[in-house]
Design a protein around this motif. Structure first.
Motif, PDB file in Angstrom:
ATOM      1  N   ASP A  89       0.771  -1.163  -0.024  1.00  0.00           N
ATOM      2  CA  ASP A  89      -0.016  -0.018   0.029  1.00  0.00           C
ATOM      3  C   ASP A  89       0.810   1.255   0.131  1.00  0.00           C
ATOM      4  OD1 ASP A  89      -2.323  -1.362   0.104  1.00  0.00           O
ATOM      5  OD2 ASP A  89      -2.233  -1.343   2.295  1.00  0.00           O
ATOM      6  N   SER A  90       0.225   2.151  -0.569  1.00  0.00           N
ATOM      7  CA  SER A  90       1.050   3.530  -0.426  1.00  0.00           C
ATOM      8  C   SER A  90      -0.116   4.528  -0.207  1.00  0.00           C
ATOM      9  CB  SER A  90       1.975   4.018  -1.597  1.00  0.00           C
ATOM     10  OG  SER A  90       0.943   3.898  -2.891  1.00  0.00           O
ATOM     11  N   VAL A  91       0.536   5.603   0.425  1.00  0.00           N
ATOM     12  CA  VAL A  91      -0.585   6.821   0.958  1.00  0.00           C
ATOM     13  C   VAL A  91      -0.278   8.078   0.225  1.00  0.00           C
ATOM     14  CG1 VAL A  91       0.920   7.520   3.142  1.00  0.00           C
ATOM     15  CG2 VAL A  91      -1.648   7.643   3.083  1.00  0.00           C
ATOM     16  N   SER A  92      -1.387   8.495  -0.206  1.00  0.00           N
ATOM     17  CA  SER A  92      -1.542   9.736  -0.787  1.00  0.00           C
ATOM     18  C   SER A  92      -2.068  10.892   0.138  1.00  0.00           C
ATOM     19  CB  SER A  92      -2.203   9.980  -2.025  1.00  0.00           C
ATOM     20  OG  SER A  92      -1.574   9.096  -3.078  1.00  0.00           O
ATOM     21  N   VAL A  93      -1.503  12.124   0.105  1.00  0.00           N
ATOM     22  CA  VAL A  93      -2.249  13.251   0.729  1.00  0.00           C
ATOM     23  C   VAL A  93      -3.115  13.913   0.260  1.00  0.00           C
ATOM     24  CG1 VAL A  93      -1.599  15.445   1.718  1.00  0.00           C
ATOM     25  CG2 VAL A  93       0.174  13.632   2.070  1.00  0.00           C
ATOM     26  N   LEU A  94      -4.227  13.939   0.527  1.00  0.00           N
ATOM     27  CA  LEU A  94      -5.490  14.699   0.002  1.00  0.00           C
ATOM     28  C   LEU A  94      -5.621  15.994   0.238  1.00  0.00           C
ATOM     29  CD1 LEU A  94      -8.197  11.965   0.656  1.00  0.00           C
ATOM     30  CD2 LEU A  94      -6.950  12.500  -1.507  1.00  0.00           C
ATOM     31  N   GLY A  95      -5.749  16.912  -0.857  1.00  0.00           N
ATOM     32  CA  GLY A  95      -5.660  18.262  -0.353  1.00  0.00           C
ATOM     33  C   GLY A  95      -4.776  18.873   0.250  1.00  0.00           C
ATOM     34  N   GLY A  96      -4.790  20.303   0.426  1.00  0.00           N
ATOM     35  CA  GLY A  96      -3.538  21.046   1.286  1.00  0.00           C
ATOM     36  C   GLY A  96      -3.893  20.905   2.820  1.00  0.00           C
ATOM     37  N   PRO A  97      -2.998  21.749   3.314  1.00  0.00           N
ATOM     38  CA  PRO A  97      -3.122  21.457   4.968  1.00  0.00           C
ATOM     39  C   PRO A  97      -4.124  22.545   5.475  1.00  0.00           C
ATOM     40  CG  PRO A  97      -1.241  22.809   4.432  1.00  0.00           C
ATOM     41  CD  PRO A  97      -1.822  22.274   3.119  1.00  0.00           C
ATOM     42  N   GLY A  98      -4.974  23.327   4.731  1.00  0.00           N
ATOM     43  CA  GLY A  98      -5.907  24.352   5.059  1.00  0.00           C
ATOM     44  C   GLY A  98      -6.868  23.586   6.180  1.00  0.00           C
ATOM     45  N   SER A  99      -7.313  24.205   7.029  1.00  0.00           N
ATOM     46  CA  SER A  99      -8.143  23.828   8.279  1.00  0.00           C
ATOM     47  C   SER A  99      -9.796  23.651   7.564  1.00  0.00           C
ATOM     48  CB  SER A  99      -8.075  24.454   9.376  1.00  0.00           C
ATOM     49  OG  SER A  99      -6.813  24.437   9.782  1.00  0.00           O
ATOM     50  N   HIS A 100      -9.818  24.401   6.229  1.00  0.00           N
ATOM     51  CA  HIS A 100     -11.286  24.374   5.939  1.00  0.00           C
ATOM     52  C   HIS A 100     -11.657  23.469   4.662  1.00  0.00           C
ATOM     53  CE1 HIS A 100      -8.773  26.621   3.332  1.00  0.00           C
ATOM     54  NE2 HIS A 100      -9.760  26.807   2.474  1.00  0.00           N
ATOM     55  N   TYR A 101     -10.812  22.701   4.690  1.00  0.00           N
ATOM     56  CA  TYR A 101     -10.801  21.708   3.388  1.00  0.00           C
ATOM     57  C   TYR A 101     -11.641  20.408   3.893  1.00  0.00           C
ATOM     58  CZ  TYR A 101      -7.225  24.319   0.582  1.00  0.00           C
ATOM     59  OH  TYR A 101      -6.597  25.304  -0.128  1.00  0.00           O
ATOM     60  N   LEU A 102     -12.868  20.716   4.177  1.00  0.00           N
ATOM     61  CA  LEU A 102     -13.668  19.476   4.649  1.00  0.00           C
ATOM     62  C   LEU A 102     -13.996  18.594   3.732  1.00  0.00           C
ATOM     63  CD1 LEU A 102     -14.931  18.583   7.364  1.00  0.00           C
ATOM     64  CD2 LEU A 102     -17.146  19.870   6.767  1.00  0.00           C
ATOM     65  N   ARG A 103     -13.997  18.866   2.321  1.00  0.00           N
ATOM     66  CA  ARG A 103     -14.092  17.948   1.235  1.00  0.00           C
ATOM     67  C   ARG A 103     -13.092  16.648   1.325  1.00  0.00           C
ATOM     68  NH1 ARG A 103     -13.166  17.550  -4.983  1.00  0.00           N
ATOM     69  NH2 ARG A 103     -12.022  19.899  -4.662  1.00  0.00           N
ATOM     70  N   TRP A 104     -11.918  17.244   1.496  1.00  0.00           N
ATOM     71  CA  TRP A 104     -10.941  16.161   1.341  1.00  0.00           C
ATOM     72  C   TRP A 104     -10.907  15.262   2.720  1.00  0.00           C
ATOM     73  CZ3 TRP A 104      -9.246  15.691  -3.045  1.00  0.00           C
ATOM     74  CH2 TRP A 104      -9.148  16.854  -3.967  1.00  0.00           C
ATOM     75  N   LEU A 105     -11.316  15.759   3.920  1.00  0.00           N
ATOM     76  CA  LEU A 105     -11.262  15.165   5.119  1.00  0.00           C
ATOM     77  C   LEU A 105     -12.339  13.992   4.672  1.00  0.00           C
ATOM     78  CD1 LEU A 105     -10.526  14.316   7.871  1.00  0.00           C
ATOM     79  CD2 LEU A 105     -11.965  16.015   8.856  1.00  0.00           C
ATOM     80  N   SER A 106     -13.642  14.497   4.086  1.00  0.00           N
ATOM     81  CA  SER A 106     -14.720  13.565   4.061  1.00  0.00           C
ATOM     82  C   SER A 106     -14.155  12.453   3.235  1.00  0.00           C
ATOM     83  CB  SER A 106     -15.740  14.137   3.403  1.00  0.00           C
ATOM     84  OG  SER A 106     -15.674  14.521   2.088  1.00  0.00           O
ATOM     85  N   GLN A 107     -13.286  12.494   2.189  1.00  0.00           N
ATOM     86  CA  GLN A 107     -12.811  11.440   1.315  1.00  0.00           C
ATOM     87  C   GLN A 107     -11.578  10.750   1.780  1.00  0.00           C
ATOM     88  OE1 GLN A 107     -12.579  13.428  -2.528  1.00  0.00           O
ATOM     89  NE2 GLN A 107     -14.426  13.738  -2.717  1.00  0.00           N
ATOM     90  N   ALA A 108     -10.930  11.063   2.861  1.00  0.00           N
ATOM     91  CA  ALA A 108      -9.967  10.543   3.399  1.00  0.00           C
ATOM     92  C   ALA A 108     -10.350   9.298   4.104  1.00  0.00           C
ATOM     93  CB  ALA A 108      -9.144  11.501   4.488  1.00  0.00           C
ATOM     94  N   ASP A 109      -9.039   8.197   4.168  1.00  0.00           N
ATOM     95  CA  ASP A 109      -9.615   7.204   5.104  1.00  0.00           C
ATOM     96  C   ASP A 109      -8.480   6.960   5.940  1.00  0.00           C
ATOM     97  OD1 ASP A 109      -7.540   6.091   3.523  1.00  0.00           O
ATOM     98  OD2 ASP A 109      -8.469   4.587   2.439  1.00  0.00           O
ATOM     99  N   CYS A 110      -7.685   7.958   6.012  1.00  0.00           N
ATOM    100  CA  CYS A 110      -6.483   7.933   7.127  1.00  0.00           C
ATOM    101  C   CYS A 110      -6.000   9.287   7.496  1.00  0.00           C
ATOM    102  CB  CYS A 110      -5.350   6.829   6.852  1.00  0.00           C
ATOM    103  SG  CYS A 110      -4.635   7.266   5.330  1.00  0.00           S
ATOM    104  N   LEU A 111      -5.203   9.537   8.710  1.00  0.00           N
ATOM    105  CA  LEU A 111      -4.626  10.827   8.953  1.00  0.00           C
ATOM    106  C   LEU A 111      -3.155  10.325   9.002  1.00  0.00           C
ATOM    107  CD1 LEU A 111      -6.604  12.346  11.783  1.00  0.00           C
ATOM    108  CD2 LEU A 111      -6.661  13.017   9.229  1.00  0.00           C
ATOM    109  N   LEU A 112      -2.272  11.089   8.000  1.00  0.00           N
ATOM    110  CA  LEU A 112      -0.907  10.946   8.162  1.00  0.00           C
ATOM    111  C   LEU A 112      -0.389  11.717   9.701  1.00  0.00           C
ATOM    112  CD1 LEU A 112      -1.554  11.079   5.239  1.00  0.00           C
ATOM    113  CD2 LEU A 112       0.913  11.297   4.816  1.00  0.00           C
ATOM    114  N   ASP A 113       0.298  10.889  10.493  1.00  0.00           N
ATOM    115  CA  ASP A 113       0.731  11.512  11.654  1.00  0.00           C
ATOM    116  C   ASP A 113       2.277  11.844  11.505  1.00  0.00           C
ATOM    117  OD1 ASP A 113       1.365  12.153  14.237  1.00  0.00           O
ATOM    118  OD2 ASP A 113       0.798  10.379  15.057  1.00  0.00           O
TER     119      ASP A 113
END
Ligand SMILES: Nc1nc2c(c(=O)[nH]1)N[C@H]1C(S)=C(S)[C@@H](COP(=O)(O)OP(=O)(O)OC[C@H]3O[C@@H](n4cnc5c(N)ncnc54)[C@H](O)[C@@H]3O)O[C@H]1N2
Ligand code: MOO
Length: 401
Positions: A356-380
């Motif tokens: 598996d590899s992981v891609s970052v969705l969207g930028g780091p902006g705290s208003h990008y709810l769309r990208w969070l809604s499509q994410a299946d993980c958080l990179l720590d």
């Protein structure tokens, strides 16, 4: 700035220990048992047959012998007489073995007779007996405190005749959003207004974690209105914890900070992104001591704050594990904000070679709810890391497990 782990510990210290409640066995699925429960009876409660066939005395049941059938024992018969010497009785699976019988002959090893039965194969004494107490003895520990109730535990509890089981009561969390710009979905937006999304999102996250949640109608940026709304809800009882969103940063109208800073809530900057401005503490509301956790209003900040701080505490309080973590390699290079632990939205993809590899969705902006809604993980991404090359292993919090 406060390290993430330090604030997580402060939040964990606020979540109250769960109470124990008795719930109907049929509703206990997924709950955590509050304590050991002894078996109120033995299982099986009586010695019964494992096969449809004939109960006999092994000494009488010689191969080729024909025995009179004295009576029938269907499952559920409660007045089973003793087996006469030299006779057999028909017996069904689960039916009580009569006194005197010491062997079961399955029907396939006989001629299946009703008045008389011919034994074709001599039985082994004790074979096909399900002895009373062979599953569990009365008084033995049947259900173990700390275990999560699965379907088989439900079945076992019911088989033991239990009507209720003691489980940990999930904390009940009231969620309150603040912001004069907020409007309920369904109402037309005027310029400068946005739809309120944090409270239903956080309440859903709380429920998904296994606790219970209610949304308290949001308030404008007015400290008096905020405190009045809270006092009204708290006085009605049943709230173990309050979670707020918004009003905690550096602006001129920080309602949560204004209302609670002098009432026992510590407002701090945590070295993370998203989710830097945080608060937690215990507030006296009309004589009731209420733990508060205050999240920033940016939607991504609010949900990531929940994942990082409150979810682990709620899960631990309920005896449940937190999200699983794993490591995957980055599909592309990533930059991270210096000196802040960054939680980037990620999506795992399966490579042709099965890794598996992981891609970052969207930028780091705290208003990008769309990208969070499509994410299946958080990179720590650790605070000291500023750049990660493609292929670097990175730790993930898996959001769908
Ligand atoms: N001068 C500074 N400004 C800001 C700082 C700072 O340190 N200095 N911190 C920034 C960071 S980081 C964050 S995060 C936010 C946190 O702000 P607040 O918690 O005070 O939240 P608000 O200002 O009320 O809202 C922020 C943002 O989110 C939207 N919002 C708020 N509530 C909701 C809701 N229930 N549903 C949907 N959207 C919501 C709001 O409209 C704002 O756009 O502060 C930065 N500023
Ligand atoms: O730390 Mo704030 O949560 O980025 O936007």
């Amino acid at each position: 700035m406060r390290p993430v782990d330090e604030h997580r510990a402060a939040v964990a210290a606020l979540v109250p220990a769960p109470r124990t409640v008795d719930v109907p066995v049929a509703d206990a699925l997924g709950r955590v048992l509050a304590r050991d429960v002894p078996a109120p009876l033995s299982l099986p409660p009586f010695t019964n047959s494992a096969m449809d066939g004939y109960a006999v005395r092994a000494a009488d049941a010689v191969a080729g012998e024909v025995l009179p059938v004295a009576f029938d024992v269907p499952a559920g018969r409660t007045d089973v007489p003793a087996l006469p010497v030299g006779a057999a009785c028909r017996i069904m699976t689960g039916a009580p073995v009569p006194d005197g019988a010491d062997a079961i002959v399955p029907v396939e090893r006989t001629d299946g007779g009703i008045e008389r039965v011919r034994i074709d194969e001599a039985p082994e004494p004790g074979r096909f007996f399900r002895a009373a107490g062979s599953d569990i003895g009365a008084g033995d520990v049947a259900l173990r405190g700390g275990e999560t109730v699965g379907p088989a535990v439900v079945g076992f509890a019911a088989a033991l005749g239990l009507t209720t089981v003691p489980v940990l009561a999930p904390p009940h969390v009231a969620v309150l959003s603040t912001g004069s710009e907020l409007v309920e979905p369904g109402t037309p937006l005027r310029p400068g207004q946005i739809y309120e999304s944090n409270a239903p999102m956080l309440a859903s996250a709380i429920r998904e974690a296994g606790a219970t949640a209610e949304v308290v109608r949001f308030v404008a940026d007015d400290a008096d209105a905020f405190l009045a709304r809270l006092a009204e809800r708290i006085s009605a009882g049943g709230v173990d914890l309050v979670v707020t969103s918004g009003g905690v940063s550096a602006g001129a109208f920080e309602v949560v900070k204004d209302a609670l800073a002098s009432r026992g809530v510590d407002f701090v900057k945590v070295a993370m992104q998203p989710g830097m401005p945080q608060g937690c503490g215990t507030v006296d509301l009309g004589g009731v001591q209420v733990p508060f956790v205050t999240f920033p209003g940016n939607p991504v900040s609010a949900l990531v704050s929940f994942e990082v701080f409150l979810r682990p505490a709620l899960r631990a309080a309920m005896g449940l594990p937190d999200r699983p973590r794993r490591v995957a390699r980055l599909a592309e290079p990533v930059d991270s904000i210096p000196a802040k632990r960054q939680y980037l939205r990620g999506l795992l993809t399966r490579n042709a070679d099965g890794t598996d590899s992981v891609s970052v969705l969207g930028g780091p902006g705290s208003h990008y709810l769309r990208w969070l809604s499509q994410a299946d993980c958080l990179l720590d991404v650790p605070a000291e890391v500023e750049h990660l090359a493609a292929g670097t292993p990175v730790e993930l919090i898996l959001l769908n497990d």
